[in-house]
Write a protein that holds these residues in place. Sequence first.
Motif, PDB file in Angstrom:
ATOM      1  N   LEU A   8      46.013  73.326  35.629  1.00 20.95           N
ATOM      2  CA  LEU A   8      47.037  72.387  35.156  1.00 20.95           C
ATOM      3  C   LEU A   8      46.563  70.941  35.288  1.00 20.95           C
ATOM      4  O   LEU A   8      46.890  70.098  34.438  1.00 20.95           O
ATOM      5  CB  LEU A   8      48.337  72.604  35.931  1.00 20.95           C
ATOM      6  N   LEU A   9      45.791  70.646  36.328  1.00 18.93           N
ATOM      7  CA  LEU A   9      45.228  69.300  36.472  1.00 18.93           C
ATOM      8  C   LEU A   9      44.299  68.985  35.307  1.00 18.93           C
ATOM      9  O   LEU A   9      44.352  67.882  34.731  1.00 18.93           O
ATOM     10  CB  LEU A   9      44.471  69.191  37.791  1.00 18.93           C
ATOM     11  N   GLY A  12      46.351  68.289  32.265  1.00 18.74           N
ATOM     12  CA  GLY A  12      47.005  66.983  32.379  1.00 18.74           C
ATOM     13  C   GLY A  12      46.057  65.833  32.115  1.00 18.74           C
ATOM     14  O   GLY A  12      46.403  64.862  31.425  1.00 18.74           O
ATOM     15  N   VAL A  15      45.520  65.652  28.386  1.00 20.80           N
ATOM     16  CA  VAL A  15      46.660  65.041  27.690  1.00 20.80           C
ATOM     17  C   VAL A  15      46.587  63.518  27.800  1.00 20.80           C
ATOM     18  O   VAL A  15      46.795  62.790  26.815  1.00 20.80           O
ATOM     19  CB  VAL A  15      47.986  65.570  28.254  1.00 20.80           C
ATOM     20  N   LEU A  16      46.263  63.024  28.994  1.00 22.05           N
ATOM     21  CA  LEU A  16      46.222  61.575  29.207  1.00 22.05           C
ATOM     22  C   LEU A  16      45.061  60.912  28.470  1.00 22.05           C
ATOM     23  O   LEU A  16      45.111  59.713  28.180  1.00 22.05           O
ATOM     24  CB  LEU A  16      46.114  61.276  30.705  1.00 22.05           C
ATOM     25  N   TYR A  53      45.665  76.910  30.462  1.00 20.07           N
ATOM     26  CA  TYR A  53      45.027  75.626  30.152  1.00 20.07           C
ATOM     27  C   TYR A  53      45.276  75.228  28.698  1.00 20.07           C
ATOM     28  O   TYR A  53      45.666  74.088  28.402  1.00 20.07           O
ATOM     29  CB  TYR A  53      43.526  75.732  30.420  1.00 20.07           C
ATOM     30  N   ALA A  56      49.045  74.342  28.042  1.00 20.22           N
ATOM     31  CA  ALA A  56      49.419  73.057  28.630  1.00 20.22           C
ATOM     32  C   ALA A  56      48.772  71.892  27.886  1.00 20.22           C
ATOM     33  O   ALA A  56      49.418  70.859  27.634  1.00 20.22           O
ATOM     34  CB  ALA A  56      49.031  73.029  30.104  1.00 20.22           C
ATOM     35  N   GLY A  60      51.020  69.623  25.361  1.00 24.19           N
ATOM     36  CA  GLY A  60      51.093  68.249  25.858  1.00 24.19           C
ATOM     37  C   GLY A  60      50.618  67.214  24.863  1.00 24.19           C
ATOM     38  O   GLY A  60      51.117  66.081  24.846  1.00 24.19           O
ATOM     39  N   THR A  61      49.650  67.580  24.018  1.00 22.37           N
ATOM     40  CA  THR A  61      49.111  66.612  23.059  1.00 22.37           C
ATOM     41  C   THR A  61      49.710  66.784  21.663  1.00 22.37           C
ATOM     42  O   THR A  61      49.973  65.805  20.966  1.00 22.37           O
ATOM     43  CB  THR A  61      47.579  66.752  22.951  1.00 22.37           C
TER      44      THR A  61
END
Length: 447
Positions: A8-9, A12, A15-16, A53, A56, A60-61
Amino acid sequence: MIRLLLTLLAAGLGVLSFPPVHWHPLALVAPLPFLFAIRDAKSGAALGLGLVYGLALYIGTLNWLLAVFGSFALLLHFILALFPALFAGIWSGLRPHLPDRWWAPLAAAVLWTGIEHFRSEWFALRFAWITPGTGLPPGFLTPWIGVYGITLLIIAGCACIAFGPRFRLAGTLILLHTCLAAYLPKPPTPPGTLTVAAVQSEEMWAPSLLSQSEDLPHVDAIVWPEYGTDADLRLDTKLSERLQQLMTAKSSEIMVIGGRAELDGQRWQNTAFTLGREGVLGTHVKNRPVHFFDDGEPGTEAPAIPTPLGRIGTPICFDNDYAAVARRAVANGAEFLLIPSMDAEHWTARQHLQHAELFRHRAAENGRWLVVAASSGLTQAVDPRGRRTASLPLFKPGTLVTRISPISTLTPYQRGGWLIGPICTVAAMGMMIAAVGLPRLRGKTGP
């Protein structure tokens, strides 16, 4: 639990690294926690982590897909997530049979890149968004190895760090050099010799675009968005004459207009018409119609159209999400690219900003100026190093007037660097076969 948190990290961080946040340096290390998570994992666990992965990262994107396709977007997210799951499953089956040598992390990078290239360029539902190579801005390496080569370096560096202490210095050096290539200052681009105007308007209707174009200064070329007209300019002489009058009034040599060419009573093609003062100079038929849209029959050619300003390529909108179409246009002799594009306002700013980044990579890979006229944005000009030199605000009608230059030299990417993606895909297919066959050859499977 630790493996899940690392997965998940990684998602994330990914996504950022993409718009709208676009902390793009994170693209260098975003895959690293995921590679730690699947290290020494059993095949079933690795597959599950890869699926988590992918879901997520892509939800997220690419959550703007909900605005385009509604609940059907969830199935599209799941299909995209199958590809990192495939990577994790193949790698978990292959890794126990590889010696602890320097080429083991490289093999992981080839596998990842090959699967990603297949997903982006060859798969029936090909979709080339959200890859490590497009997370970073275009840099010194882009005109040499393109986005798939950069993906290969990012994954190789992360894999070296994740797979053992003896490779970590090499991985750190790979990532450091990839970072420097992306962020070291680039030399300035010489001033442009041609003036181009790009019109941005969500109201894609010829009379409205004509009215908006009346306020243009004298320019060498004018570009309208995709679907700027629903006419075939080779047949609609009245509209063609009106456009030629506009060109004469603005001292323009060419106009590029998104329209449609009728094939028969039911079939048609999404077409970019290049209009000169004496008539249509050439056409480009959209090679990559948008999936699940009524976007016309696909074309197969990426022509370089001779004009008084030089030979131009006019790949349409979604064509430029992929590496191949713009590359073929330049290989055919295009000296700059004038691009009609369409992104609907209700698809959200996130979609528009992510899409706009892909044009920058196409410019840098091929070493060409390009100008994009988008319906609601991002209308932009990009120099041959992938730098955005001018743009209009999203969702506001307007005209962008900018300077560009024809270029005829070919980049190393054009001369062979583009083969990295296909070679990795073929190698990944071999690894998949090996991952299935090696346990059997070594007696690892059950009866």
